[in-house]
Design a protein around this motif. Structure first.
Motif, PDB file in Angstrom:
ATOM      1  N   ILE A 193       0.848  -1.203   0.000  1.00 32.94           N
ATOM      2  CA  ILE A 193       0.000   0.000   0.000  1.00 32.94           C
ATOM      3  C   ILE A 193       0.879   1.246   0.000  1.00 32.94           C
ATOM      4  O   ILE A 193       0.622   2.213  -0.725  1.00 32.94           O
ATOM      5  CB  ILE A 193      -0.964  -0.014   1.198  1.00 32.94           C
ATOM      6  N   GLU A 194       1.962   1.216   0.791  1.00 27.69           N
ATOM      7  CA  GLU A 194       2.878   2.359   0.827  1.00 27.69           C
ATOM      8  C   GLU A 194       3.558   2.533  -0.535  1.00 27.69           C
ATOM      9  O   GLU A 194       3.738   3.660  -1.002  1.00 27.69           O
ATOM     10  CB  GLU A 194       3.908   2.176   1.939  1.00 27.69           C
ATOM     11  N   VAL A 195       3.915   1.442  -1.187  1.00 27.66           N
ATOM     12  CA  VAL A 195       4.526   1.519  -2.516  1.00 27.66           C
ATOM     13  C   VAL A 195       3.528   2.126  -3.501  1.00 27.66           C
ATOM     14  O   VAL A 195       3.865   3.041  -4.261  1.00 27.66           O
ATOM     15  CB  VAL A 195       4.997   0.129  -3.007  1.00 27.66           C
ATOM     16  N   TYR A 196       2.292   1.646  -3.480  1.00 30.10           N
ATOM     17  CA  TYR A 196       1.263   2.163  -4.386  1.00 30.10           C
ATOM     18  C   TYR A 196       1.064   3.664  -4.173  1.00 30.10           C
ATOM     19  O   TYR A 196       1.040   4.442  -5.130  1.00 30.10           O
ATOM     20  CB  TYR A 196      -0.061   1.414  -4.171  1.00 30.10           C
ATOM     21  N   ASN A 197       0.942   4.062  -2.905  1.00 30.29           N
ATOM     22  CA  ASN A 197       0.728   5.474  -2.597  1.00 30.29           C
ATOM     23  C   ASN A 197       1.933   6.324  -3.015  1.00 30.29           C
ATOM     24  O   ASN A 197       1.765   7.424  -3.529  1.00 30.29           O
ATOM     25  CB  ASN A 197       0.435   5.662  -1.108  1.00 30.29           C
ATOM     26  N   ALA A 198       3.140   5.811  -2.806  1.00 28.06           N
ATOM     27  CA  ALA A 198       4.348   6.548  -3.193  1.00 28.06           C
ATOM     28  C   ALA A 198       4.402   6.719  -4.711  1.00 28.06           C
ATOM     29  O   ALA A 198       4.767   7.797  -5.207  1.00 28.06           O
ATOM     30  CB  ALA A 198       5.595   5.827  -2.688  1.00 28.06           C
ATOM     31  N   GLU A 199       4.043   5.669  -5.453  1.00 27.84           N
ATOM     32  CA  GLU A 199       4.014   5.769  -6.918  1.00 27.84           C
ATOM     33  C   GLU A 199       2.974   6.792  -7.359  1.00 27.84           C
ATOM     34  O   GLU A 199       3.233   7.608  -8.257  1.00 27.84           O
ATOM     35  CB  GLU A 199       3.718   4.406  -7.540  1.00 27.84           C
ATOM     36  N   LEU A 200       1.821   6.771  -6.723  1.00 27.31           N
ATOM     37  CA  LEU A 200       0.741   7.709  -7.059  1.00 27.31           C
ATOM     38  C   LEU A 200       1.169   9.145  -6.754  1.00 27.31           C
ATOM     39  O   LEU A 200       0.985  10.044  -7.588  1.00 27.31           O
ATOM     40  CB  LEU A 200      -0.523   7.346  -6.279  1.00 27.31           C
ATOM     41  N   LEU A 201       1.753   9.377  -5.592  1.00 33.60           N
ATOM     42  CA  LEU A 201       2.229  10.714  -5.237  1.00 33.60           C
ATOM     43  C   LEU A 201       3.303  11.191  -6.206  1.00 33.60           C
ATOM     44  O   LEU A 201       3.341  12.368  -6.583  1.00 33.60           O
ATOM     45  CB  LEU A 201       2.771  10.733  -3.805  1.00 33.60           C
ATOM     46  N   HIS A 202       4.173  10.285  -6.618  1.00 32.24           N
ATOM     47  CA  HIS A 202       5.226  10.648  -7.563  1.00 32.24           C
ATOM     48  C   HIS A 202       4.623  11.090  -8.896  1.00 32.24           C
ATOM     49  O   HIS A 202       5.067  12.079  -9.487  1.00 32.24           O
ATOM     50  CB  HIS A 202       6.185   9.476  -7.766  1.00 32.24           C
ATOM     51  N   GLU A 203       3.621  10.383  -9.356  1.00 29.58           N
ATOM     52  CA  GLU A 203       2.974  10.720 -10.627  1.00 29.58           C
ATOM     53  C   GLU A 203       2.234  12.058 -10.557  1.00 29.58           C
ATOM     54  O   GLU A 203       2.082  12.736 -11.561  1.00 29.58           O
ATOM     55  CB  GLU A 203       2.009   9.615 -11.055  1.00 29.58           C
ATOM     56  N   MET A 204       1.791  12.427  -9.368  1.00 27.60           N
ATOM     57  CA  MET A 204       0.986  13.651  -9.215  1.00 27.60           C
ATOM     58  C   MET A 204       1.797  14.794  -8.615  1.00 27.60           C
ATOM     59  O   MET A 204       1.232  15.772  -8.145  1.00 27.60           O
ATOM     60  CB  MET A 204      -0.226  13.351  -8.334  1.00 27.60           C
ATOM     61  N   ARG A 205       3.111  14.723  -8.628  1.00 28.41           N
ATOM     62  CA  ARG A 205       3.939  15.692  -7.927  1.00 28.41           C
ATOM     63  C   ARG A 205       3.977  17.063  -8.584  1.00 28.41           C
ATOM     64  O   ARG A 205       4.271  18.052  -7.950  1.00 28.41           O
ATOM     65  CB  ARG A 205       5.352  15.154  -7.754  1.00 28.41           C
ATOM     66  N   MET A 206       3.679  17.151  -9.862  1.00 25.40           N
ATOM     67  CA  MET A 206       3.730  18.427 -10.564  1.00 25.40           C
ATOM     68  C   MET A 206       2.364  19.107 -10.508  1.00 25.40           C
ATOM     69  O   MET A 206       1.368  18.536 -10.963  1.00 25.40           O
ATOM     70  CB  MET A 206       4.151  18.215 -12.024  1.00 25.40           C
ATOM     71  N   PRO A 207       2.308  20.311  -9.962  1.00 23.53           N
ATOM     72  CA  PRO A 207       1.023  21.014  -9.868  1.00 23.53           C
ATOM     73  C   PRO A 207       0.517  21.463 -11.239  1.00 23.53           C
ATOM     74  O   PRO A 207       1.313  21.690 -12.154  1.00 23.53           O
ATOM     75  CB  PRO A 207       1.347  22.218  -8.984  1.00 23.53           C
ATOM     76  N   GLU A 208      -0.782  21.566 -11.348  1.00 22.88           N
ATOM     77  CA  GLU A 208      -1.427  22.134 -12.525  1.00 22.88           C
ATOM     78  C   GLU A 208      -2.286  23.272 -12.009  1.00 22.88           C
ATOM     79  O   GLU A 208      -3.459  23.066 -11.659  1.00 22.88           O
ATOM     80  CB  GLU A 208      -2.268  21.090 -13.251  1.00 22.88           C
ATOM     81  N   PRO A 209      -1.733  24.494 -11.902  1.00 18.39           N
ATOM     82  CA  PRO A 209      -2.404  25.604 -11.219  1.00 18.39           C
ATOM     83  C   PRO A 209      -3.831  25.869 -11.675  1.00 18.39           C
ATOM     84  O   PRO A 209      -4.723  26.062 -10.842  1.00 18.39           O
ATOM     85  CB  PRO A 209      -1.501  26.803 -11.501  1.00 18.39           C
TER      86      PRO A 209
END
Length: 194
Positions: free
Chosen positions: A143-159
């Motif tokens: 679960i931590e791996v999945y969440n870390a991958e998801l956070l990594h993919e969403m790390r760039m903001p789209e203002p």
């Protein structure tokens, strides 16, 4: 990669490993991960476990920065000078540093490798790291791996999209279907062709 105001992009800084990681080998999982603020920095890895450990450690709230392939000079069991490259060295927000060795559990359990890792760990001074850890696939919660991958993919903001989402959510009262929320935000995601 960072998108610039003029529509251009700034590429990630290249990896600055002290040790060259062989990429593109058929029998070995290798690659590069981009971590860090702004455009980020490339980090090379040599195993799926290294990739996952990097993502998980970077995602932890107590971690301020992460380095990889960090050289450490020590004396081996025979007393000869040697170099070990820690897969990662994490600096916590408190300033404490953790030197991380990533190994497959089966390999880490072998007496020869275990002895070698102990020789190295005993010689690490506090000026290099406050603690040395060995991480294997058994230390990674899926679960931590999945969440870390998801956070990594969403790390760039789209203002623009983020602002529209905040406006939509602030006016909501009670539950809402996802399709309706997407309509309210007005910036539908990409739909892959089937």
């Amino acid at each position: 990669m960072m998108e610039l105001a003029d529509g251009g992009v700034r590429l990630p800084r290249p990896a600055v490993d002290a040790r060259k990681v062989a990429k593109g080998r058929r029998e070995h999982f290798t690659g590069q991960l981009v971590l860090g603020p702004d455009e980020g920095e490339g980090m090379n890895f040599e195993s799926l476990y290294e990739l996952r450990v990097g993502l998980v450690v970077q995602a932890r709230k107590d971690i301020a920065s992460l380095e990889n392939q960090v050289p450490f000079f020590y004396r081996n069991a025979d007393g000869r000078p040697a170099t070990h490259f820690f897969d990662y060295r994490a600096t916590q927000r408190s300033g404490k540093r953790i030197a991380i060795m990533v190994k497959a559990a089966e390999r880490a359990a072998s007496p020869r490798v275990d002895d070698e890792l102990r020789v190295i760990a005993r010689q690490v001074p506090s000026s290099f790291a406050d603690r040395v850890v060995v991480m294997t696939e058994e230390d990674l919660d899926p679960i931590e791996v999945y969440n870390a991958e998801l956070l990594h993919e969403m790390r760039m903001p789209e203002p623009e999209v983020d602002a529209a989402a905040r406006r939509a959510v602030c006016s909501m009262v009670g539950p809402c279907e996802l399709g309706r929320l997407i309509e309210m935000i007005g910036h539908a995601g990409l739909i892959s062709p089937t």
